[in-house]
Design a protein around this motif. Sequence first.
Motif, PDB file in Angstrom:
ATOM      1  N   ALA A 208      24.738  11.517  -0.992  1.00 14.07           N
ATOM      2  CA  ALA A 208      24.120  10.661  -2.191  1.00 14.07           C
ATOM      3  C   ALA A 208      23.315   9.558  -1.821  1.00 14.07           C
ATOM      4  N   TRP A 209      21.939   9.438  -2.208  1.00 14.16           N
ATOM      5  CA  TRP A 209      21.510   8.162  -1.835  1.00 14.16           C
ATOM      6  C   TRP A 209      22.228   7.023  -2.485  1.00 14.16           C
ATOM      7  N   THR A 210      21.758   5.873  -1.700  1.00 12.86           N
ATOM      8  CA  THR A 210      21.943   4.444  -2.333  1.00 12.86           C
ATOM      9  C   THR A 210      20.608   3.831  -2.774  1.00 12.86           C
ATOM     10  N   VAL A 211      20.761   3.094  -3.825  1.00 15.05           N
ATOM     11  CA  VAL A 211      19.921   2.498  -4.371  1.00 15.05           C
ATOM     12  C   VAL A 211      19.670   0.798  -4.465  1.00 15.05           C
ATOM     13  N   ILE A 252      17.488   9.690 -11.314  1.00 11.82           N
ATOM     14  CA  ILE A 252      17.989   9.516 -10.000  1.00 11.82           C
ATOM     15  C   ILE A 252      19.398   9.917  -9.580  1.00 11.82           C
ATOM     16  N   ILE A 253      20.331   9.276 -10.542  1.00 12.57           N
ATOM     17  CA  ILE A 253      21.758   9.821 -10.517  1.00 12.57           C
ATOM     18  C   ILE A 253      21.738  11.088 -10.560  1.00 12.57           C
ATOM     19  N   SER A 254      21.277  11.976 -11.397  1.00 11.71           N
ATOM     20  CA  SER A 254      21.563  13.517 -11.342  1.00 11.71           C
ATOM     21  C   SER A 254      20.966  14.377 -10.173  1.00 11.71           C
ATOM     22  N   HIS A 255      19.937  13.822  -9.742  1.00  7.84           N
ATOM     23  CA  HIS A 255      19.140  14.591  -8.624  1.00  7.84           C
ATOM     24  C   HIS A 255      19.210  14.087  -7.233  1.00  7.84           C
ATOM     25  N   LEU A 256      19.995  12.810  -7.274  1.00 11.73           N
ATOM     26  CA  LEU A 256      20.203  12.299  -5.805  1.00 11.73           C
ATOM     27  C   LEU A 256      21.433  12.033  -5.285  1.00 11.73           C
ATOM     28  N   SER A 257      22.448  12.955  -5.968  1.00  7.10           N
ATOM     29  CA  SER A 257      23.799  13.106  -5.513  1.00  7.10           C
ATOM     30  C   SER A 257      23.947  14.700  -5.835  1.00  7.10           C
ATOM     31  N   PRO A 258      24.271  15.459  -4.637  1.00  6.63           N
ATOM     32  CA  PRO A 258      24.356  16.828  -4.658  1.00  6.63           C
ATOM     33  C   PRO A 258      25.335  17.252  -5.748  1.00  6.63           C
ATOM     34  N   SER A 259      25.278  18.163  -6.711  1.00  7.22           N
ATOM     35  CA  SER A 259      26.395  18.730  -7.456  1.00  7.22           C
ATOM     36  C   SER A 259      27.724  18.860  -7.143  1.00  7.22           C
ATOM     37  N   PHE A 267      24.400   1.585  -6.764  1.00  9.37           N
ATOM     38  CA  PHE A 267      23.278   0.886  -7.245  1.00  9.37           C
ATOM     39  C   PHE A 267      23.449  -0.585  -6.747  1.00  9.37           C
ATOM     40  N   PHE A 268      22.608  -1.126  -6.101  1.00 12.62           N
ATOM     41  CA  PHE A 268      22.625  -2.537  -6.056  1.00 12.62           C
ATOM     42  C   PHE A 268      21.250  -3.354  -6.678  1.00 12.62           C
ATOM     43  N   LYS A 334      21.842   6.222   3.421  1.00 10.62           N
ATOM     44  CA  LYS A 334      20.356   6.292   3.276  1.00 10.62           C
ATOM     45  C   LYS A 334      20.164   5.599   1.820  1.00 10.62           C
ATOM     46  N   PHE A 335      18.980   4.824   1.872  1.00 11.02           N
ATOM     47  CA  PHE A 335      18.717   3.925   0.844  1.00 11.02           C
ATOM     48  C   PHE A 335      17.231   4.258   0.239  1.00 11.02           C
ATOM     49  N   LEU A 336      17.275   4.087  -1.066  1.00 12.67           N
ATOM     50  CA  LEU A 336      15.909   4.009  -1.688  1.00 12.67           C
ATOM     51  C   LEU A 336      15.732   2.657  -2.324  1.00 12.67           C
ATOM     52  N   CYS A 337      14.421   2.267  -2.084  1.00 13.18           N
ATOM     53  CA  CYS A 337      14.327   0.594  -2.601  1.00 13.18           C
ATOM     54  C   CYS A 337      13.109   0.730  -3.418  1.00 13.18           C
ATOM     55  N   ILE A 338      13.552  -0.024  -4.543  1.00 18.18           N
ATOM     56  CA  ILE A 338      12.509   0.005  -5.706  1.00 18.18           C
ATOM     57  C   ILE A 338      12.076  -1.176  -6.211  1.00 18.18           C
TER      58      ILE A 338
END
Length: 418
Positions: A208-211, A252-259, A267-268, A334-338
């Motif tokens: 899963a990604w981390t935001v 993002i929650i539903s798509h960036l964490s594999p089922s 989230f931070f 792995k991080f996604l920054c917004i």
Amino acid sequence: MQETPVESQSRISANFPDVENALPRIWPSMDNYPVLDRVTSFLGRSNPFTRAADPNQNTVWLFDNTAYRPVHAYPHKPQPFQAEFVACYFIKSSRKDIGKFVASIADQIGLDGSLGPDQDAETRRTIAERVQPFVYQIAPARTLKITIPNPGGALTATLGPSGSNGISSQIVITGDSSNLEPIHPTTSVPFQPPVQMSTFFAPPTSSAWTVISDIDDTIKITKTVSPIGILKTTFADTPTPTDGMPELYKYIISHLSPSQSTDPVNFFYLSASPYNLYSFLRTFLHIHYPPGQLILRDNSWMDLGGLLKSITQGVQAYKVDRMEKIHEWLPKRKFLCIGDSTQSDPEAYAEIYSKYKGWIGAIFIRRVLDAGDLGEKNKDERFEKAFKDVPKNVWKVFEKSEELYQAVDELAAKGTGS
């Protein structure tokens, strides 16, 4: 404050210094601020004059946090989860004369009674409620015992003592969480209002990604380019999410964490707002966005102008410093920054990208068009300069959340590589 030239210019052109100087300064009450507490608070954990926080005398906040496994030199020896526990201590009912602070804010935002007596009175009550954490007297040299739920049996720890800013911060073992579900540490004695906190779990590696998400003008309308805008949206208005962003974060929650994965998207929420706004912002996030750790500046402002300074001065240096700490906790995720264009998010994210190659996998920046004229901050040249060392396929500038759904799909297809 490590103010950048762009921040200085923006503050002067928007009249920040004049508004800050017009707001009343909050002088500490010496009756509630013993000399011994003030002096010994600089001794840190070796302070022999500490006192346990008293529910009859103190208000206590415990910040939500994220538990992580330290990266060990010997990976075959997994370490227990641990987390940074931050507690804020205040003297209860230490400041009741808040009328002048309410009046000053009301004057600055133009609350002149034109809305009618009922609405005017309601708005002033809202201002009084939100300004209270800024006028609380801090309580140095305090400790707090907590209980941490754990499958193998509850753990206990003593937090503190609090420093000269009324805050204590330390790393505490949280044990294990086999299902990575959040836990809710409690105080050993009950406080009023009740102390509420959550500990989230983030394994060292994950599919899963981390935001890392900014708050002001990224996911919440704050109008940070204007001092009056900040005061109005912070103290008087109903906090409003940025259009379409709550739905995007659910996506993002539903798509960036594999089922098939049991790991959550962590989230931070990283904001330059002072810690006095913790309860206000935490409530807003719980209503509109996925749960996660809220990270705020730990400055103890003793004037309302400090709120404006916190949000507009030295933001890049502050955010880089906080992201470096997150990297220490989770260097293999792995991080996604917004973020957005009003402050220094592009420059801060680009700096961290260059420092820790491969750690940040994507950067989304909202070009803010609903907070007044941002001038140079919204121009393509600004983003090209900020991201000159970041590959084009890593960063994206958007105006509406709908533009990001395809980008999220592409991240999901690419995966984290963890």
